[in-house]
Enzyme design. Structure first.
Site, PDB file in Angstrom:
ATOM      1  N   ASP A 107     -22.176 -23.516  13.351  1.00  0.00           N
ATOM      2  CA  ASP A 107     -22.086 -24.860  13.773  1.00  0.00           C
ATOM      3  C   ASP A 107     -21.955 -25.339  15.495  1.00  0.00           C
ATOM      4  OD1 ASP A 107     -21.723 -24.674  11.021  1.00  0.00           O
ATOM      5  OD2 ASP A 107     -19.476 -25.530  11.013  1.00  0.00           O
ATOM      6  N   ASP A 108     -22.156 -26.576  15.589  1.00  0.00           N
ATOM      7  CA  ASP A 108     -21.747 -27.307  16.700  1.00  0.00           C
ATOM      8  C   ASP A 108     -22.828 -27.121  17.857  1.00  0.00           C
ATOM      9  OD1 ASP A 108     -19.480 -27.667  15.547  1.00  0.00           O
ATOM     10  OD2 ASP A 108     -18.088 -26.889  16.959  1.00  0.00           O
ATOM     11  N   HIS A 158     -24.382 -31.606  11.144  1.00  0.00           N
ATOM     12  CA  HIS A 158     -23.117 -31.761  11.442  1.00  0.00           C
ATOM     13  C   HIS A 158     -22.848 -32.908  12.128  1.00  0.00           C
ATOM     14  CE1 HIS A 158     -19.369 -29.468  11.751  1.00  0.00           C
ATOM     15  NE2 HIS A 158     -19.428 -29.111  12.865  1.00  0.00           N
ATOM     16  N   HIS A 162     -19.928 -34.883  16.461  1.00  0.00           N
ATOM     17  CA  HIS A 162     -18.574 -34.403  15.897  1.00  0.00           C
ATOM     18  C   HIS A 162     -17.512 -35.090  15.484  1.00  0.00           C
ATOM     19  CE1 HIS A 162     -16.212 -30.611  15.127  1.00  0.00           C
ATOM     20  NE2 HIS A 162     -17.437 -30.073  14.908  1.00  0.00           N
ATOM     21  N   HIS A 249     -19.753 -20.319  15.429  1.00  0.00           N
ATOM     22  CA  HIS A 249     -20.094 -21.398  16.268  1.00  0.00           C
ATOM     23  C   HIS A 249     -21.076 -21.088  17.334  1.00  0.00           C
ATOM     24  CE1 HIS A 249     -16.502 -22.960  14.329  1.00  0.00           C
ATOM     25  NE2 HIS A 249     -16.868 -24.117  14.450  1.00  0.00           N
TER      26      HIS A 249
HETATM   27 ZN    ZN Z   1     -18.073 -28.202  13.930  1.00  0.00          ZN
END
Ligand code: ZN
Length: 298
Positions: A107-108, A158, A162, A249
């Site tokens: 993620d991210d 995603h 955020h 991540h």
């Molecule tokens: Zn995230």
């Protein structure tokens, strides 16, 4: 008297010529040094003209390459997909439903260096993963997005930057997700078919307005918290089983370093490293829009 007049006229004419030449000289000096903008401008235009053309040419070239790459992507993706059901397929990655498999998820990102290193590790062991990217980071790392897709990995949404979806209105949820999907489409000519809700937070609004399957996880490596390679590896591997979805991540260096070990270890234990779509397809489970999934069996 006449003589004096002729002399004075001659002196005035000479002085006139001198002053004209002096001013011209200064102007041309200033022109050369670029002090006089109005005169220097044509030069600037001339200089920037070809440069702009070059840039335009380069980007057209890039677009063409991107278009070709997209064609290849579609070909590769098609091959990878068919390889899941067709063991005779000549695709590079073949997924055997009778063997255990896990879905690594990141993620991210994307991150220009750490994501790239993770992609190297996946490639080395003929594995794939799912990258739940932020639209804001995708915009800045277009080449990484292209590579993710080219090498048979999956891209999920995603949000743009955020935001926690459960704190947004239905319109804002749609905007956050659509904006990110549009960015991915512009870069890689595919639309992410999955969503990972930020902070794993889901409510009725998120379920109703996200319009894609919502993918959570069954193993949390806590990589963002510990930033410790050994701890991340241990969390990922200690209870791993078939069908698990592992959360990491790809913006952290320690995660990229841990991922290298995790990928190697899972491969040696006989696990196939698959995308979310491949995992659910191999386990005969159809993903439904707005539904929450934590592993291939839940
Ligand atoms: Zn995230």
């Amino acid at each position: 008297m006449k003589k004096y007049l002729v002399l004075i006229t001659a002196v005035l004419m000479i002085m006139g010529f001198i002053s004209i030449f002096y001013v011209k000289g200064v102007e041309s000096y200033k022109l050369n040094k670029g002090y006089i903008n109005s005169e220097a401008n044509p030069e600037v235009i001339y200089k920037s003209g070809p440069a702009q053309k070059e840039t335009a040419g380069a980007s057209t070239k890039k677009e063409n390459t991107a278009a070709n790459e997209t064609k290849d992507n579609e070909g590769n993706l098609g091959a990878a997909e068919s390889s899941a059901g067709d063991p005779d397929s000549e695709a590079k990655r073949q997924i055997d439903p009778n063997k255990p498999m896990v879905a690594l998820t990141f993620d991210d990102g994307p991150h220009y260096e750490n994501t790239d290193n993770i992609l190297d590790s996946l490639k080395k062991y003929n594995g794939a993963a799912t990258f739940f990217v932020l639209g804001s980071r995708a915009e800045k790392n277009k080449e990484v997005i292209k590579r993710i897709v080219e090498e048979g990995n999956q891209i999920g949404n995603h949000t743009y930057d955020h935001k926690q979806l459960t704190k947004l209105s239905s319109t804002e949820i749609t905007e956050e997700l659509t904006r990110t999907s549009d960015i991915i489409q512009d870069i890689a000519n595919i639309r992410p078919g999955l969503i990972r809700p930020t902070y794993g937070s889901v409510n009725d609004n998120v379920r109703n307005y996200s319009k894609e399957p919502l993918i959570l996880w069954s193993i949390d490596t806590l990589d963002w918290k510990t930033k410790d390679k050994t701890k991340i590896v241990n969390e990922a591997l200690k209870n791993v089983k078939d069908g698990d979805i592992i959360l990491m991540h790809d913006i952290y260096k320690t995660t990229a370093m841990a991922a290298e070990v995790i990928i190697k270890e899972l491969d040696s234990k006989g696990y196939q490293l698959v995308t979310i779509d491949e995992l659910f397809k191999a386990r005969g489970k159809e993903l439904e829009n707005g539904k929450v999934y934590s592993n291939a069996y839940k």
